[in-house]
Design a protein around this motif. Structure first.
Motif, PDB file in Angstrom:
ATOM      1  N   LEU A   1     -91.700 -95.207  30.927  1.00  0.00           N
ATOM      2  CA  LEU A   1     -92.762 -94.603  30.120  1.00  0.00           C
ATOM      3  C   LEU A   1     -93.944 -95.543  29.939  1.00  0.00           C
TER       4      LEU A   1
ATOM      5  N   ASN B   1     -97.589 -94.978  31.262  1.00  0.00           N
ATOM      6  CA  ASN B   1     -98.548 -94.095  30.609  1.00  0.00           C
ATOM      7  C   ASN B   1     -99.492 -94.895  29.709  1.00  0.00           C
TER       8      ASN B   1
ATOM      9  N   PRO C   1     -94.873 -88.395  29.487  1.00  0.00           N
ATOM     10  CA  PRO C   1     -94.713 -88.897  28.109  1.00  0.00           C
ATOM     11  C   PRO C   1     -93.642 -88.097  27.365  1.00  0.00           C
TER      12      PRO C   1
END
Length: 220
Positions: free
Chosen positions: A59, A62, A117
């Motif tokens: 993640l 992002n 996300p």
């Protein structure tokens, strides 16, 4: 053969151009893990809103600083592929170098296809939406992790045939624990224990690659 004797023989071997190239390629396997894990942990501890108990490292690709993790994935993938080439040069053809090369390619793909996300990271970005690049990221990870586990068991069998019981056992253990960590993340997504188990499995996988690369380097 004692460690001193092995070291003396290694030092006595001529270090020609081909050997130097092979060792250089194997060396990338030694540094790939520390670089990837070190950068990822630094990001995880400094990125606003990132929680190690809830969020997977992927993640981190992002957000405004996502380029750091994307670069990290690409570099780790390139170094893993270089290591796989060195392993093939050092020990000949076989499934292990191919499987590790595919693992490296999967890291490149994971960098190219950003994870979606989820669970509030990045902060302020709505999660829960599935995109094509998120699906591609998961698929590349699934293929790569499967190949890494398979490489562990392939090399365990090779080590067992050569009477290297410790290496055979550790390779089997790494493959089994990595598979368990990955399956726990898939089956209990969002649970703190599963996320931490998968993170530990990733660190273990890189440690095994580094140890294997160092072993191959000493014997090249």
């Amino acid at each position: 053969m004692t460690a001193t004797t092995a070291h003396a023989r290694a030092a006595a071997r001529p270090c020609d151009r081909e050997t130097s190239l092979t060792r250089s390629l194997l060396g990338y396997g030694v540094i790939a893990g520390p670089v990837y894990v070190g950068v990822s942990l630094t990001e995880a501890l400094t990125r606003d809103g990132f929680d190690l108990t809830r969020h997977a490292w992927s993640l981190l690709a992002n957000g405004d600083l996502g380029w750091i993790h994307i670069t990290n994935l690409v570099l780790a993938g390139a170094m893993t592929i270089a290591f796989a080439v060195g392993l093939r040069r050092a020990h000949g053809r076989g499934w292990a170098p191919r499987l590790l090369a595919v693992y490296g390619l999967s890291l490149l793909a994971a960098g190219a296809f950003r994870a979606d996300p989820v669970q509030g990271f990045p902060r302020g970005v709505p999660g829960g939406e599935t995109t094509w690049h998120g699906v591609a990221h998961l698929a590349s990870g699934g293929v790569g992790f499967t190949c890494l586990v398979a490489a562990c068991f392939v090399l365990a069998r090779r080590f067992a045939r050569r009477g290297r019981a410790a290496w055979a056992w550790s390779s089997r253990a790494t493959g089994a624990l990595f598979a368990a960590g990955f399956l726990s993340m898939v089956s209990a997504a969002g649970a703190a224990w599963s996320n931490l188990a998968f993170t530990a499995a990733v660190v273990l996988g890189w440690a095994w690659i580094g140890a294997l690369a160092a072993h191959a380097y000493r014997n090249a």
